[in-house]
Structures are given as structure tokens and as C-alpha cells.
Design a protein around this motif. Structure first.
Motif, PDB file in Angstrom:
ATOM      1  N   ASN A  32      -7.858  -3.781  -9.829  1.00 29.78           N
ATOM      2  CA  ASN A  32      -7.860  -2.904  -8.664  1.00 29.78           C
ATOM      3  C   ASN A  32      -7.707  -3.779  -7.433  1.00 29.78           C
ATOM      4  O   ASN A  32      -8.468  -4.724  -7.258  1.00 29.78           O
ATOM      5  N   PHE A  34      -6.683  -4.279  -3.163  1.00 29.03           N
ATOM      6  CA  PHE A  34      -6.691  -3.688  -1.827  1.00 29.03           C
ATOM      7  C   PHE A  34      -6.069  -4.675  -0.829  1.00 29.03           C
ATOM      8  O   PHE A  34      -6.173  -5.887  -0.996  1.00 29.03           O
ATOM      9  N   TYR A  36      -6.562  -4.974   3.344  1.00 31.00           N
ATOM     10  CA  TYR A  36      -7.180  -4.488   4.571  1.00 31.00           C
ATOM     11  C   TYR A  36      -6.560  -5.232   5.747  1.00 31.00           C
ATOM     12  O   TYR A  36      -6.097  -6.369   5.619  1.00 31.00           O
ATOM     13  N   LEU A  46      -8.479  -0.023   5.925  1.00 24.24           N
ATOM     14  CA  LEU A  46      -7.675  -0.072   4.707  1.00 24.24           C
ATOM     15  C   LEU A  46      -6.203   0.099   5.035  1.00 24.24           C
ATOM     16  O   LEU A  46      -5.818   0.995   5.791  1.00 24.24           O
ATOM     17  N   LYS A  49      -3.933   0.450  -1.337  1.00 24.88           N
ATOM     18  CA  LYS A  49      -4.691   0.070  -2.516  1.00 24.88           C
ATOM     19  C   LYS A  49      -3.911   0.425  -3.775  1.00 24.88           C
ATOM     20  O   LYS A  49      -3.090   1.341  -3.775  1.00 24.88           O
ATOM     21  N   PHE A  51      -4.542   1.085  -8.039  1.00 27.63           N
ATOM     22  CA  PHE A  51      -5.448   1.210  -9.172  1.00 27.63           C
ATOM     23  C   PHE A  51      -4.690   1.249 -10.485  1.00 27.63           C
ATOM     24  O   PHE A  51      -5.065   0.606 -11.453  1.00 27.63           O
ATOM     25  N   PHE A  90      -6.055  -9.074   4.952  1.00 25.01           N
ATOM     26  CA  PHE A  90      -6.906  -9.561   3.873  1.00 25.01           C
ATOM     27  C   PHE A  90      -6.544  -8.869   2.563  1.00 25.01           C
ATOM     28  O   PHE A  90      -6.479  -7.644   2.490  1.00 25.01           O
ATOM     29  N   ARG A  94     -10.783  -6.292  -6.874  1.00 19.92           N
ATOM     30  CA  ARG A  94     -12.129  -5.911  -7.294  1.00 19.92           C
ATOM     31  C   ARG A  94     -12.627  -6.878  -8.351  1.00 19.92           C
ATOM     32  O   ARG A  94     -11.912  -7.259  -9.252  1.00 19.92           O
TER      33      ARG A  94
ATOM     34  N   LEU B  43     -13.919 -12.900   4.162  1.00 16.14           N
ATOM     35  CA  LEU B  43     -15.212 -12.212   4.164  1.00 16.14           C
ATOM     36  C   LEU B  43     -15.999 -12.610   2.924  1.00 16.14           C
ATOM     37  O   LEU B  43     -15.458 -12.630   1.822  1.00 16.14           O
ATOM     38  N   PHE B  99     -15.300   1.661  -7.103  1.00 12.03           N
ATOM     39  CA  PHE B  99     -14.305   0.658  -6.736  1.00 12.03           C
ATOM     40  C   PHE B  99     -13.097   1.254  -6.028  1.00 12.03           C
ATOM     41  O   PHE B  99     -12.451   0.588  -5.231  1.00 12.03           O
ATOM     42  N   GLN B 100     -12.783   2.505  -6.299  1.00 16.09           N
ATOM     43  CA  GLN B 100     -11.562   3.054  -5.712  1.00 16.09           C
ATOM     44  C   GLN B 100     -11.763   3.575  -4.295  1.00 16.09           C
ATOM     45  O   GLN B 100     -10.812   3.991  -3.641  1.00 16.09           O
ATOM     46  N   THR B 102     -12.475   3.711  -0.302  1.00 18.30           N
ATOM     47  CA  THR B 102     -12.223   2.939   0.909  1.00 18.30           C
ATOM     48  C   THR B 102     -13.556   2.574   1.549  1.00 18.30           C
ATOM     49  O   THR B 102     -14.464   3.402   1.623  1.00 18.30           O
ATOM     50  N   GLN B 103     -13.657   1.324   1.989  1.00 19.97           N
ATOM     51  CA  GLN B 103     -14.839   0.925   2.753  1.00 19.97           C
ATOM     52  C   GLN B 103     -14.558   1.116   4.239  1.00 19.97           C
ATOM     53  O   GLN B 103     -13.468   0.820   4.708  1.00 19.97           O
TER      54      GLN B 103
END
Lengths: 113, 114
Positions: A32, A34, A36, A46, A49, A51, A90, A94, B43, B99-100, B102-103
Motif C-alpha cells: 500500500n 501513498f 503526500y 494526500l 494512493k 492499494f 513524500f 505502509r 517524517l 491503512f487505506q 487518508t491522514q
């Protein structure tokens, strides 16, 4: 331990140039991924992403990324950058062990007007 | 407006003087997390919390404490700050921590420890 590598710490481009930012990760089972972005003076948000399914993922503001399993890569692309794309980007896969994200060191992108 | 807020935004302190950085979210998120951002290192996660009273160490927890007594708040405590804790700190939250998801990030707190 799982890891992520962003190849370029700084990239400088002229407007309308094409962009590709590299991201490689160590394999950790289910993938997974991402991207950002942090615009100057703003908080992280975000961009896109991945998956499963189509390995070409489209995000906001014309960005896309391609997951290439054989290369353990998830590079970010944009055909024609704008001055407003100046930001830090970035990559964050996961982590399998605790489902938290591992963050790359970031790539600072500067677009010259 | 849905948001994550942090206070203070900027802080200068001296070695050994206890400080707290507050983080609050108004989205009823179960998951919250603290990161520090340092040049060339990206980060790094300090602590995270999957729900009230549930916290776990991230990659760099040494020198930090957290608590999660209410769902909306997740303060970061530096009991005895040292210069190597000079950094930019971000709080983030997501709905359940899956996990999927968005933060959502706060605006950051820039800390200087002299």
C-alpha cells in the motif's frame, strides 16, 4: 526492516517541464503506497494512493503515479509542471508489522516561473 | 471546518524545562499520531493512538510521552527537552487508523530547544 528511498532530495524544473520523482521501497508483503505533498507554509495533504488494481493511479492536480511491482517502485509523475507545484513531496509505503506508514526523506521541488 | 489544530505553532525553550504540545481534531477520528520532521530524514513517527487510552510507540519515542484521555485530544509531552529534540512536529489523525485511510495533518509546531 522495511525501508523507502526517494532518490532526489532537491529537484529544480522550469514551468511546463515534465516531472518524475522516484520512490523505491523494500518489499513487505501487501503493498500500500501513498504520496503526500507539503506546499510552502501548509500542512501535509494526500496527493494519491495505491492499494490494488490498476497500477497507474491518478491523484489531485494532474499528478499520477505508477506502481511497478518488479522494480519495487512507485514513481510520481506530472506531464507539465506549474509554478504552484513548488512543494515537498513524500512517498510513504505502509509497514506490514504495525500498519503504520514509513516515510521517505522527501523531495523538495522548485519550479522556476 | 474539519481540521487538526496544534498549539503552540512556535516554541523556544531551554533544556530540561517540561513542555506540552497540544493536538486536537474535530472529526471524531479514533486514530491520532505524532511525527517529527527533520531535514533529510522525512517524517518519523513518535507515538500513535488507535483509540482512547490506547497508545503505541512509533520509531522514535525516546524522550516523549503522550496521553489519550479523550478522543479529540492527543498531547505530546517532553518531560525534559534536549537540543536534539529541536524539530518540526506534526500531529495527524484518521478515522480508524486503517491503512487505506487518508491522514489529516495539523499545521505543525516548530520547536527550538536551547
Amino acid at each position: 526492516a522495511q525501508s523507502v528511498s526517494q532518490h532526489n532530495h532537491h529537484v529544480i524544473l522550469s514551468e511546463a517541464a515534465s516531472l518524475e520523482l522516484g520512490c523505491n521501497y523494500s518489499y513487505g508483503g501487501t503493498v500500500n503506497l501513498f504520496w503526500y505533498v507539503q506546499y510552502p507554509g501548509q500542512h501535509l495533504q494526500l496527493l494519491l494512493k495505491y492499494f490494488s488494481g490498476d497500477p497507474l493511479v491518478k491523484g489531485i492536480k494532474g499528478f499520477e503515479a505508477e506502481f511497478i511491482k518488479s522494480k519495487f517502485s512507485f514513481n510520481l509523475r506530472k506531464p507539465s509542471v506549474q509554478w504552484s507545484d513548488t512543494a515537498e513531496y513524500f512517498c510513504a509505503p505502509r509497514r506490514d508489522s504495525n500498519y503504520q506508514l514509513i516515510w521517505g526523506a522527501g523531495t523538495k521541488l522548485i519550479i522556476k516561473p | 471546518e474539519a481540521q487538526v489544530t496544534q498549539n503552540p505553532r512556535y516554541l523556544i525553550t531551554v533544556t530540561g524545562k517540561k513542555l506540552t504540545v497540544t493536538c486536537s481534531q474535530n472529526m471524531n477520528h479514533e486514530y491520532m499520531s505524532w511525527y517529527r520532521q527533520d531535514p533529510g530524514l522525512g517524517l518519523r513517527q513518535i507515538y500513535y493512538s488507535m483509540n482512547v487510552e490506547v497508545t503505541d510507540k512509533g520509531d522514535v519515542p525516546e524522550g516523549y510521552k503522550v496521553s489519550r484521555k479523550e478522543k479529540r485530544n492527543f498531547p505530546l509531552i517532553l518531560e525534559s527537552p534536549s537540543p536534539n529534540q529541536t524539530s518540526l512536529y506534526f500531529c495527524a489523525s484518521s478515522l480508524t487508523g486503517l491503512f487505506q485511510e487518508t491522514q489529516y495533518f495539523g499545521p505543525g509546531t516548530r520547536l527550538l530547544v536551547l
